[in-house]
Write a protein that holds these residues in place. Structure first.
Motif, PDB file in Angstrom:
ATOM      1  N   VAL A 242      -3.044  48.685   3.808  1.00 59.59           N
ATOM      2  CA  VAL A 242      -1.735  48.682   4.457  1.00 59.59           C
ATOM      3  C   VAL A 242      -1.692  49.605   5.670  1.00 59.59           C
ATOM      4  CG1 VAL A 242      -0.807  50.473   2.921  1.00 59.59           C
ATOM      5  CG2 VAL A 242       0.754  48.866   4.035  1.00 59.59           C
ATOM      6  N   ALA A 243      -2.404  50.735   5.620  1.00 60.27           N
ATOM      7  CA  ALA A 243      -2.411  51.638   6.768  1.00 60.27           C
ATOM      8  C   ALA A 243      -3.136  51.020   7.952  1.00 60.27           C
ATOM      9  CB  ALA A 243      -3.058  52.971   6.389  1.00 60.27           C
ATOM     10  N   ALA A 244      -4.229  50.285   7.679  1.00 61.10           N
ATOM     11  CA  ALA A 244      -4.945  49.601   8.750  1.00 61.10           C
ATOM     12  C   ALA A 244      -4.079  48.498   9.344  1.00 61.10           C
ATOM     13  CB  ALA A 244      -6.254  49.015   8.219  1.00 61.10           C
ATOM     14  N   ALA A 245      -3.387  47.753   8.484  1.00 65.50           N
ATOM     15  CA  ALA A 245      -2.504  46.681   8.964  1.00 65.50           C
ATOM     16  C   ALA A 245      -1.387  47.240   9.833  1.00 65.50           C
ATOM     17  CB  ALA A 245      -1.922  45.919   7.775  1.00 65.50           C
ATOM     18  N   ALA A 246      -0.825  48.363   9.419  1.00 63.29           N
ATOM     19  CA  ALA A 246       0.256  48.980  10.202  1.00 63.29           C
ATOM     20  C   ALA A 246      -0.235  49.382  11.584  1.00 63.29           C
ATOM     21  CB  ALA A 246       0.812  50.192   9.455  1.00 63.29           C
ATOM     22  N   ALA A 247      -1.415  49.974  11.661  1.00 69.66           N
ATOM     23  CA  ALA A 247      -1.953  50.383  12.955  1.00 69.66           C
ATOM     24  C   ALA A 247      -2.152  49.178  13.865  1.00 69.66           C
ATOM     25  CB  ALA A 247      -3.272  51.121  12.754  1.00 69.66           C
ATOM     26  N   ILE A 248      -2.680  48.091  13.313  1.00 70.90           N
ATOM     27  CA  ILE A 248      -2.899  46.879  14.121  1.00 70.90           C
ATOM     28  C   ILE A 248      -1.575  46.351  14.650  1.00 70.90           C
ATOM     29  CG2 ILE A 248      -3.607  44.450  13.992  1.00 70.90           C
ATOM     30  CD1 ILE A 248      -5.788  45.385  12.008  1.00 70.90           C
ATOM     31  N   CYS A 249      -0.561  46.290  13.796  1.00 68.69           N
ATOM     32  CA  CYS A 249       0.742  45.761  14.213  1.00 68.69           C
ATOM     33  C   CYS A 249       1.356  46.610  15.330  1.00 68.69           C
ATOM     34  CB  CYS A 249       1.688  45.716  13.018  1.00 68.69           C
ATOM     35  SG  CYS A 249       1.259  44.506  11.749  1.00 68.69           S
ATOM     36  N   LEU A 250       1.371  47.901  15.146  1.00 67.74           N
ATOM     37  CA  LEU A 250       2.018  48.776  16.116  1.00 67.74           C
ATOM     38  C   LEU A 250       1.300  48.770  17.460  1.00 67.74           C
ATOM     39  CD1 LEU A 250       2.836  51.768  13.741  1.00 67.74           C
ATOM     40  CD2 LEU A 250       4.460  50.120  14.689  1.00 67.74           C
ATOM     41  N   PHE A 251      -0.016  48.725  17.427  1.00 67.04           N
ATOM     42  CA  PHE A 251      -0.746  48.782  18.691  1.00 67.04           C
ATOM     43  C   PHE A 251      -0.863  47.412  19.354  1.00 67.04           C
ATOM     44  CE2 PHE A 251      -1.758  52.893  16.970  1.00 67.04           C
ATOM     45  CZ  PHE A 251      -1.643  53.686  18.102  1.00 67.04           C
ATOM     46  N   GLU A 252      -0.751  46.335  18.588  1.00 64.08           N
ATOM     47  CA  GLU A 252      -0.652  45.013  19.205  1.00 64.08           C
ATOM     48  C   GLU A 252       0.682  44.889  19.924  1.00 64.08           C
ATOM     49  OE1 GLU A 252      -0.978  41.062  20.498  1.00 64.08           O
ATOM     50  OE2 GLU A 252      -2.485  42.588  19.997  1.00 64.08           O
ATOM     51  N   GLN A 253       1.736  45.414  19.334  1.00 64.25           N
ATOM     52  CA  GLN A 253       3.032  45.416  20.005  1.00 64.25           C
ATOM     53  C   GLN A 253       2.957  46.200  21.314  1.00 64.25           C
ATOM     54  OE1 GLN A 253       6.245  47.522  17.995  1.00 64.25           O
ATOM     55  NE2 GLN A 253       7.713  45.971  18.676  1.00 64.25           N
ATOM     56  N   GLY A 254       2.314  47.345  21.279  1.00 62.35           N
ATOM     57  CA  GLY A 254       2.156  48.136  22.496  1.00 62.35           C
ATOM     58  C   GLY A 254       1.314  47.421  23.534  1.00 62.35           C
ATOM     59  N   ARG A 255       0.264  46.731  23.099  1.00 67.45           N
ATOM     60  CA  ARG A 255      -0.600  45.997  24.039  1.00 67.45           C
ATOM     61  C   ARG A 255       0.186  44.915  24.753  1.00 67.45           C
ATOM     62  NH1 ARG A 255      -2.878  41.428  24.829  1.00 67.45           N
ATOM     63  NH2 ARG A 255      -1.909  40.559  22.956  1.00 67.45           N
ATOM     64  N   GLN A 256       1.016  44.188  23.990  1.00 66.06           N
ATOM     65  CA  GLN A 256       1.808  43.125  24.601  1.00 66.06           C
ATOM     66  C   GLN A 256       2.804  43.685  25.619  1.00 66.06           C
ATOM     67  OE1 GLN A 256       3.587  40.246  22.000  1.00 66.06           O
ATOM     68  NE2 GLN A 256       1.766  40.058  20.697  1.00 66.06           N
ATOM     69  N   ARG A 257       3.378  44.800  25.329  1.00 66.72           N
ATOM     70  CA  ARG A 257       4.335  45.385  26.263  1.00 66.72           C
ATOM     71  C   ARG A 257       3.654  45.856  27.541  1.00 66.72           C
ATOM     72  NH1 ARG A 257       7.930  48.887  21.887  1.00 66.72           N
ATOM     73  NH2 ARG A 257       9.146  47.100  21.126  1.00 66.72           N
ATOM     74  N   ARG A 258       2.481  46.424  27.413  1.00 65.39           N
ATOM     75  CA  ARG A 258       1.748  46.833  28.620  1.00 65.39           C
ATOM     76  C   ARG A 258       1.347  45.622  29.452  1.00 65.39           C
ATOM     77  NH1 ARG A 258      -0.550  50.097  24.759  1.00 65.39           N
ATOM     78  NH2 ARG A 258      -2.450  48.838  24.697  1.00 65.39           N
ATOM     79  N   ALA A 259       0.947  44.546  28.780  1.00 64.55           N
ATOM     80  CA  ALA A 259       0.580  43.313  29.489  1.00 64.55           C
ATOM     81  C   ALA A 259       1.773  42.731  30.214  1.00 64.55           C
ATOM     82  CB  ALA A 259      -0.019  42.303  28.514  1.00 64.55           C
ATOM     83  N   ALA A 260       2.950  42.789  29.568  1.00 61.36           N
ATOM     84  CA  ALA A 260       4.156  42.244  30.191  1.00 61.36           C
ATOM     85  C   ALA A 260       4.552  43.035  31.427  1.00 61.36           C
ATOM     86  CB  ALA A 260       5.298  42.245  29.174  1.00 61.36           C
ATOM     87  N   ARG A 261       4.346  44.339  31.407  1.00 62.52           N
ATOM     88  CA  ARG A 261       4.690  45.171  32.572  1.00 62.52           C
ATOM     89  C   ARG A 261       3.748  44.892  33.741  1.00 62.52           C
ATOM     90  NH1 ARG A 261       5.719  49.226  28.557  1.00 62.52           N
ATOM     91  NH2 ARG A 261       3.643  50.128  28.871  1.00 62.52           N
ATOM     92  N   ARG A 262       2.506  44.577  33.423  1.00 60.58           N
ATOM     93  CA  ARG A 262       1.556  44.273  34.496  1.00 60.58           C
ATOM     94  C   ARG A 262       1.850  42.933  35.151  1.00 60.58           C
ATOM     95  NH1 ARG A 262      -2.330  46.485  30.783  1.00 60.58           N
ATOM     96  NH2 ARG A 262      -2.890  44.407  30.121  1.00 60.58           N
TER      97      ARG A 262
END
Length: 262
Positions: A242-262
């Motif tokens: 569950v801790a690994a899954a949480a990290a993936i979810c949170l950082f995928e969300q961050g990746r998408q937001r950075r991509a959207a800003r670019r």
């Protein structure tokens, strides 16, 4: 600096009880943070400890002395090494322990930003790791539903590696109360029939919920509308920690937001 040599000293007796019992820690109005890293991160965040307890031999350690220079001398208590071991929460540490006031922030009347909800997680290591990922990802509010491991226990603090000082941690939260306050979509991971996480729009604010290691997210959360995502696992494993899954979810969300800003 004060020196205490008796195990019958009230401070020593209190520390001994707390170090041996998570339930005692939960009932106390302060927490125990042991080690150089936790002490340094707490002080870096502007915290002032209620008290600092050190072992006699800790004075020979350069990093310990650097920490002590940042704490008022009247707040420091030194114990003989043998006595410090009796109150320590770790097997082999440097001999530095802080007593900190426990923070109890109020639950916001409305929640309109990213947050993490822990629903009955039992493993202290998992709770601490998720707190660490949440802080690193820029999440500020973490809600611990009733039944979740005590977020301020010594084990969770060590696993969180200083994340606690960057979060607002709310404990004993009930699903009904929190759901009434949420103004953002609820999101959870599901291995059956959900959309792949990297193919799901996560650019908006979300309330991520992560459930019990064995039973997953409870029905109280599943019965309301929620976004379901799955983490592709081409290697064939049934599920992730569950801790690994949480990290993936949170950082995928961050990746998408950075991509959207670019």
């Amino acid at each position: 600096m004060k020196t205490v040599t008796s195990r019958d000293n009230p401070l020593v007796k209190r520390l001994h009880a707390l170090s041996a019992s998570t339930s005692q820690q939960r009932r106390a109005d302060f927490v125990l943070a042991e080690g150089i890293h936790l002490a340094g991160s707490f002080l870096d965040a502007g915290g002032v400890p209620r008290q600092c307890v050190i072992s006699e031999s800790a004075l020979d350690d350069v990093e310990t002395r650097q920490v002590l220079e940042r704490i008022a001398s009247e707040r420091i208590v030194m114990l003989p090494d043998a006595l410090f071991k009796q109150v320590s929460t770790v097997v082999s540490g440097v001999g530095l322990l802080l007593l900190l006031d426990r923070e109890t922030p109020p639950v916001p009347p409305t929640i309109e930003h990213d947050c993490v909800i822990l629903d009955g997680l039992q493993d202290a290591g998992n709770v601490g790791s998720i707190l660490r990922s949440a802080a690193a990802a820029g999440v500020r509010d973490v809600f611990c539903a009733t039944g979740t491991a005590y977020a301020w226990s010594s084990k969770v603090l060590r696993s969180g590696m200083g994340a606690h000082w960057h979060l607002r941690i709310h404990e004993h939260v009930e699903a009904v109360d929190l759901l009434a306050r949420l103004r953002v979509p609820l999101a959870l991971t599901d291995s059956h029939g959900a959309q792949a996480i990297d193919a799901t729009d996560l650019s908006g604010p979300l309330a991520w919920i992560f459930g019990n290691e064995g039973g997953g997210v409870s029905s109280a959360w599943r019965e309301v509308d929620h976004l379901r995502v799955t983490i592709p696992q081409p290697g064939g494993m049934e599920s992730l920690n569950v801790a690994a899954a949480a990290a993936i979810c949170l950082f995928e969300q961050g990746r998408q937001r950075r991509a959207a800003r670019r």
